[in-house]
Design an enzyme around this catalytic site. Structure first.
Site, short mmCIF file in Angstrom:
data_model
loop_
_atom_site.label_atom_id
_atom_site.label_comp_id
_atom_site.label_asym_id
_atom_site.label_seq_id
_atom_site.Cartn_x
_atom_site.Cartn_y
_atom_site.Cartn_z
CB CYS A 2 4.55 -9.74 -0.99
SG CYS A 2 4.43 -9.09 -2.65
NE ARG A 27 2.91 -8.07 4.66
CZ ARG A 27 3.27 -7.03 5.41
NH1 ARG A 27 2.73 -6.86 6.59
NH2 ARG A 27 4.17 -6.19 5.00
CD1 TRP A 74 -2.03 -6.32 -3.84
CD2 TRP A 74 -0.29 -5.05 -4.43
NE1 TRP A 74 -2.52 -5.16 -4.38
CE2 TRP A 74 -1.48 -4.37 -4.75
CE3 TRP A 74 0.93 -4.44 -4.72
CZ2 TRP A 74 -1.49 -3.10 -5.34
CZ3 TRP A 74 0.92 -3.19 -5.31
CH2 TRP A 74 -0.28 -2.53 -5.61
CG ASN A 100 6.87 -6.87 1.22
OD1 ASN A 100 6.28 -6.35 0.28
ND2 ASN A 100 6.79 -6.42 2.46
N GLY A 101 8.56 -6.00 -1.68
CA GLY A 101 9.16 -4.69 -2.00
C GLY A 101 9.37 -4.57 -3.49
CD GLU A 483 -13.04 5.23 6.52
OE1 GLU A 483 -12.23 5.81 5.79
OE2 GLU A 483 -12.91 4.03 6.83
CE LYS A 487 -13.40 0.90 5.05
NZ LYS A 487 -12.45 1.84 5.61
CD GLU A 490 -11.37 -0.16 1.61
OE1 GLU A 490 -10.23 -0.40 1.21
OE2 GLU A 490 -11.58 0.38 2.71
CG HIS A 506 -19.46 25.87 -5.37
ND1 HIS A 506 -19.72 27.18 -5.73
CD2 HIS A 506 -19.57 25.84 -4.02
CE1 HIS A 506 -19.95 27.91 -4.65
NE2 HIS A 506 -19.86 27.11 -3.59
CE LYS A 607 -5.62 -3.89 7.87
NZ LYS A 607 -6.76 -3.00 7.78
#
Ligand code: M6R
Length: 612
Positions: A2, A27, A74, A100-101, A483, A487, A490, A506, A607
């Site tokens: 957050c 955030r 968040w 935040n946490g 990567e 990208k 997301e 395989h 983020k």
């Protein structure tokens, strides 16, 4: 995850808080809220959804006050609705908290408050109740002391901002394993999750250390430790300004940051070449003799940083000749990694605040390993806990999807590989000078790719609705396949996975059927002939192929691919990933825009991930 901010000593603190929340929204954006004190009461407005919903609410019902605190969430505990939005107040409405946490023992603390009625499902609200009770204690503690007593009982991670109508103009903040900065300037006091929120007011701030508590007043900050004794936070200055944290005419931060890569790569390379073939890493601060003795390296990271670390492994093993394991940070400390004083840990983190990465690095350090942080944020928690730092110089990265941090992390990994090789007498100055000279052309090559995206836009239009995309690569192309898939998923929410091209046979090749898309990262490197065979195998089974080539591999690929996106040949093979990732960043961006996705704030993500 957050974002929190507090301002005291401004005529209208709420306007500054909302402006700061706008820069902290990366955030988390499940809800936003603000509390301010005008006269003798606290006024609160909070809304589920993005910050714009809070702004609309404030337009209809303005909030006045010279002191206030704000939050962008968040969600961890409780759904993202109005009730669970921060700030949270005690039942009398006299104490307000943003957090935040995660308070891990909140259930036990709630149970102790027998009969208390809670208005939310959050872990945070109990803090407001507890502070209010402390303020009522017979010895009459002030707000700082009340918060100090309460945080002594909290387990977990927190950055807390607390205010009370009993102490107008005061904000008390506390930090434990979650970032929190404080600042005072021109008669105003500030606190925030990070400096981006305050950059229009000050470029100098102080990061609280774990266990520290601060009283923020108009123009003054006072810091104490967990015992209440005076303490020193970690003061630092940032070398970027407000314009770096704004979109500057780009439609999205992600696009702006993709276009900033030529500068970011140039800045990250700067100052590390003494002109005589020696790599200079001045902030590394680790005894060269220790680095010479290292017999194993762990690279620890998450997400995009993990993929950059995979390129770092190739560079370190190639030049320094020491074995490197790249580990998902969130797994590392929960197994039994073999670590001692001859193990070097390199922790990659753009933010330097990812709790998984910090905890993994601490775990290794506790067993004697020296730790190097590769971080983009000066003064970040990871940078401060590490023995040495290599800063990427990408400037603030705001988009949730990391781009310029990635390419600069790759550059940092190359510099580290050279540096370690020199400490271990594996590279002559003339060889290092040659590599450094070649790397110097990278920024211009990056510019050529990002400035011409017509073919990438056409590819995005052609494949925008393909439901399943498989990315494949080998050697330096494999981290780029991972990567590229990350990208795409997301920002566009399309299903994408990456595999080592040689692993396809395989198992994963069973997924290929007509209509699937395979993105092959296929530069002109020493594994190119093998990769072409893998491309032919998927094409034979009906997949469309989008290839990322270098100028040297383009002609050989064209007969086997539906679309070939070409980047310049890199000045050395290990630097090729800096270029091959660029079309995939732009491809993911354009697909997401075409699909109407929220590019800078993808669903469910934040983020900076400061929870486990
Ligand atoms: O700040 P960090 O580099 O430690 O962040 C690690 C990941 O959370 C981050 O790279 C994430 O995967 C990004 N959203 C990728 O675009």
């Amino acid at each position: 995850m957050c974002g929190i901010i507090g301002v005291t000593g401004r005529p209208s603190a709420v306007a500054d808080i909302v402006a700061g929340l706008r820069r902290l929204e990366y955030r988390g954006y499940d809800s936003a809220g603000v509390v301010a004190q005008a006269g003798d009461r606290l006024g609160v407005v909070k809304r589920a959804g993005k910050l714009d919903r809070l702004v609309e609410a404030l337009d209809g019902s303005p909030l006045e006050g010279a002191v206030g605190i704000g939050h962008t969430r968040w969600a961890t505990h409780g759904a993202p609705n109005d009730e669970n939005a921060h700030p949270h107040l005690d039942p009398t409405g006299r104490v307000a908290v943003v957090h935040n946490g995660i308070i891990e023992n909140y259930r036990a603390l709630r149970a102790e408050l027998d009969g208390a009625v809670f208005a939310s499902e959050t872990d945070t609200e109990v803090v407001a109740h507890l502070v209010a009770r402390e303020l009522d204690a017979s010895d009459g503690p002030d707000l700082l002391e009340a918060v100090r007593r309460v945080v002594g009982r909290l387990e977990g991670a927190y950055a807390l901002c607390v205010m009370s109508d009993r102490e107008p103009g005061t904000i008390v903040v506390a930090r434990q394993q979650a970032p929190l900065i404080v600042a005072a300037r021109d008669g105003v006091g500030f606190c925030a999750s990070d400096v981006a929120a305050l950059i229009e007011h000050t470029d100098t701030c102080a990061a609280l250390l774990d266990g520290q508590i601060a009283r923020v007043r108009a123009g003054a900050v006072e810091v104490v430790d967990a015992d209440g004794a005076p303490a020193e936070p970690d003061t630092y200055r940032v070398d970027w300004d407000l314009s770096a944290a704004e979109k500057q005419g780009y439609e999205h931060f992600m696009l702006k940051e993709i276009h900033e890569q030529p500068t970011a790569v140039r800045e990250t390379l700067l100052g590390h070449d003494d002109g005589a073939g020696n790599v200079l890493l001045d902030d590394l601060r680790i005894d060269p003799a220790v680095l010479a003795r290292v017999d194993k390296v762990f690279i620890l990271a998450a997400g995009t940083s993990l993929h950059a670390g995979m390129v770092g492994k190739l560079a370190i093993e190639h030049w320094a000749g020491v074995p490197v394991d790249v580990e998902v940070a969130s797994e590392f400390r929960y197994r039994d990694p073999i670590v001692d004083a001859r193990t070097l840990v390199i922790a990659y983190s753009q933010s330097g605040e990812t709790i998984d990465t910090i905890a993994a690095a601490e775990h290794a350090r506790d067993q004697g390993a020296p730790v190097i942080a590769v971080s983009n944020v000066v003064g970040s928690t990871l940078a401060r806990m590490a023995d040495g730092v290599l800063h990427t110089r990408a400037g603030p990265e705001v988009a949730v999807a990391s781009t310029k941090a990635f390419t600069t992390q790759i550059v940092a990994g190359l510099l580290l590989g050279l540096y370690l090789a020199q400490r271990r007498d594996r590279l002559f100055p003339s060889e290092a000078a040659d590599v450094l000279e070649r790397l110097a052309v990278l920024p211009d090559l990056v510019r050529r790719v990002v400035e011409d995206d017509a073919a990438i836009v056409a590819a995005a239009e052609r494949f925008r609705d393909v439901g399943y995309t498989m990315f494949i690569g080998r050697h330096g192309g494999l981290p780029i396949a991972y990567e590229g898939a990350l990208k795409l998923k997301e920002v566009s929410y399309l299903h994408a996975e990456a595999f080592p091209a040689g692993e396809m046979k395989h198992g994963p090749i069973a997924l290929i059927e007509p209509g699937a898309l395979v993105v092959a990262v296929a530069p002109d490197d020493h594994v190119f002939p093998k990769l072409v065979s893998n491309v032919q195998e998927v094409r034979a089974r009906g997949a469309a192929v989008l290839a990322v080539a270098t100028e040297g591999s383009r002609a050989a690929l064209e007969p086997h691919a539906d679309v070939v996106l070409t980047v310049p040949d890199a000045p050395l093979e290990l630097a090729t990933p800096v270029l091959t990732v660029l079309p995939l960043q732009l491809y993911a961006y354009h697909v997401a825009v075409l699909r109407g996705a929220d590019v800078d704030q993808p669903r469910n993500l934040a983020k900076t991930v400061t929870v486990e």
